[in-house]
Design a protein around this motif. Sequence first.
Motif, PDB file in Angstrom:
ATOM      1  N   ARG A 103      -2.729   7.353   1.317  1.00 40.31           N
ATOM      2  CA  ARG A 103      -3.991   7.567   0.621  1.00 40.31           C
ATOM      3  C   ARG A 103      -4.918   8.318   1.563  1.00 40.31           C
ATOM      4  NH1 ARG A 103      -6.082   3.837  -3.880  1.00 40.31           N
ATOM      5  NH2 ARG A 103      -3.838   3.516  -3.858  1.00 40.31           N
ATOM      6  N   LEU A 123      -5.498  -0.723  -2.148  1.00 37.23           N
ATOM      7  CA  LEU A 123      -4.309  -0.443  -1.351  1.00 37.23           C
ATOM      8  C   LEU A 123      -3.188  -1.418  -1.686  1.00 37.23           C
ATOM      9  CD1 LEU A 123      -5.876   0.205   2.190  1.00 37.23           C
ATOM     10  CD2 LEU A 123      -4.969   1.906   0.602  1.00 37.23           C
ATOM     11  N   GLU A 127       0.904   0.352   2.582  1.00 34.83           N
ATOM     12  CA  GLU A 127       0.399   1.699   2.331  1.00 34.83           C
ATOM     13  C   GLU A 127      -0.331   2.237   3.555  1.00 34.83           C
ATOM     14  OE1 GLU A 127      -1.881   4.036  -1.329  1.00 34.83           O
ATOM     15  OE2 GLU A 127      -1.592   1.869  -1.359  1.00 34.83           O
ATOM     16  N   LEU A 129      -3.400   4.451   5.014  1.00 38.77           N
ATOM     17  CA  LEU A 129      -4.725   4.982   4.691  1.00 38.77           C
ATOM     18  C   LEU A 129      -5.102   5.995   5.764  1.00 38.77           C
ATOM     19  CD1 LEU A 129      -7.407   5.059   3.139  1.00 38.77           C
ATOM     20  CD2 LEU A 129      -8.169   3.100   4.524  1.00 38.77           C
ATOM     21  N   PHE A 174      -1.758  -3.202   5.758  1.00 45.34           N
ATOM     22  CA  PHE A 174      -1.685  -1.750   5.605  1.00 45.34           C
ATOM     23  C   PHE A 174      -1.907  -1.117   6.973  1.00 45.34           C
ATOM     24  CE2 PHE A 174      -6.080  -2.997   5.179  1.00 45.34           C
ATOM     25  CZ  PHE A 174      -6.784  -2.026   5.861  1.00 45.34           C
TER      26      PHE A 174
END
Length: 373
Positions: A103, A123, A127, A129, A174
Motif C-alpha cells: 500500500r 491493512l 501487508e 505500507l 504489518f
Amino acid sequence: MSADRRDGFRSEIREAGDPPEATARVVDAAGTEDERVVEAALRPRRLAEFPGQPRVRDQLGLVLEAARRRGTPPDHVLLSGPPGLGKTTLAMIVAAELERPIRVTSGPAIQHAGDLAAVLSSLDEGEVLFLDEIHRMSRSAEEMLYLAMEDFRVDVVVGKGPGATAIPLELPPFTVVGATTRAGLLPAPLRDRFGFTGHLDFYETTDLVTILHRSAGLLGVDADEPGITEVAGRSRGTPRIANRLLRRVRDWAQVHGEGHVDHHAAREALALFDVDDAGLDRLDRAVLQALCRRFGGGPVGLSTLAVSVGEEADTVETVAEPYLVREGYMSRTPRGRAATARAWQHLGLTPPVDAPQQAALPLADDGPGRLEG
C-alpha cells in the motif's frame, strides 16, 4: 473488542478522516499494471535483479529471508538517500519478495492523524505500507505511527470534549517501509522504531552500465557499448537520470541518426540537453556559476544561493548539492557553501588570489547539518 464493533470503528475512521488525496493505493508488486509509465516498466522486481548498492541489498536480503523462514512479517525498514537511487523500487521489491501486497502513500498526504488511522485500519496481516518522504508527515500522525509500529494498535478517539473516549483498535502485524531524502529530519523516536535502516549512495559507472543495458533491452533500444558507457558516465551516479538520458539519446538517434545509440549519438544528444562531459546539467552549472561569478567562490548561504539561480532552497539542497559535494565541486562549511578549485577549473575560470580555502563538512556527519540529499 468484537469483530463487528472493530469494523464499525474502522468505518467511522474512513468516513471522518480519509480524504481522497490521503487514500493509499494498493499495488500488486509482482504485476506490471499495464506498464502505465516507463519508469515503472524499468524497475527491477526482485532483489536478485537489483544492481548496485551491494551492502544494502545483502543486508535487506538477510532481513527478508529470516522473516520468511520464521513465517512472520519482517522488521520495519527505513531507506534513505538522494532522489533517484531506488528507494521506491526497493519498497516494491520488499513486497514482491514477501509475496504480499503493498500500500503506497506519502508523508505530505498524511497531514492528520485521521488520515493515517484510515490507512492503518484497512491493512491486512503481513501487508507492506510504503510511506514515501516520511519525514514530511505531520507531528500528530508521527505520534500515532509510533504506537502502530511498536504495538500494532491505534487509539481511536470517540466523541468530543470531556466525554471523549480513546478506544484502542488492534491492528494485524504489518511492515512499514519508509523512504526519505532527509533522514536527519526524522524525529529520534520514529527513527528508532525501524529495525533496519539502509542508506543508498550514488552508483558506480559500471553498475549504471548494467542498468542501462537492461533498460535498453526493455525499451527495445539498439545500443552499443560505447554509447551506453557515454550515457552512464554522465548520469551523476543516479539510475533515474541514466534511464531518462537513455530515452533522450534514443529520441535523437531516431530523429537525427539511424536509430542506433552509439558514441556519436550519445555525445550529440547529451550536448543538446545541456549535460556536459562531467554529467553536470543546467542547474549544477548555474549553482557553480553563481558561486564563482557572483559571490567570488563563497562562502554563501543556501537561501541566497537558491535565489540567485531562481530555484527553491530545497531543490538546490536535494537535487544539485549532493552530487556537487560528492564530486568535489562545492564544499559545505559552517558559514555557507563554497566553490572548490575543481569548480573554478571546470568553468574555465581563474580563482581570485584571496579565495578562501574551506573544508567540507563530512557527508556522514549525523545531526542537523547532515547531508542526506
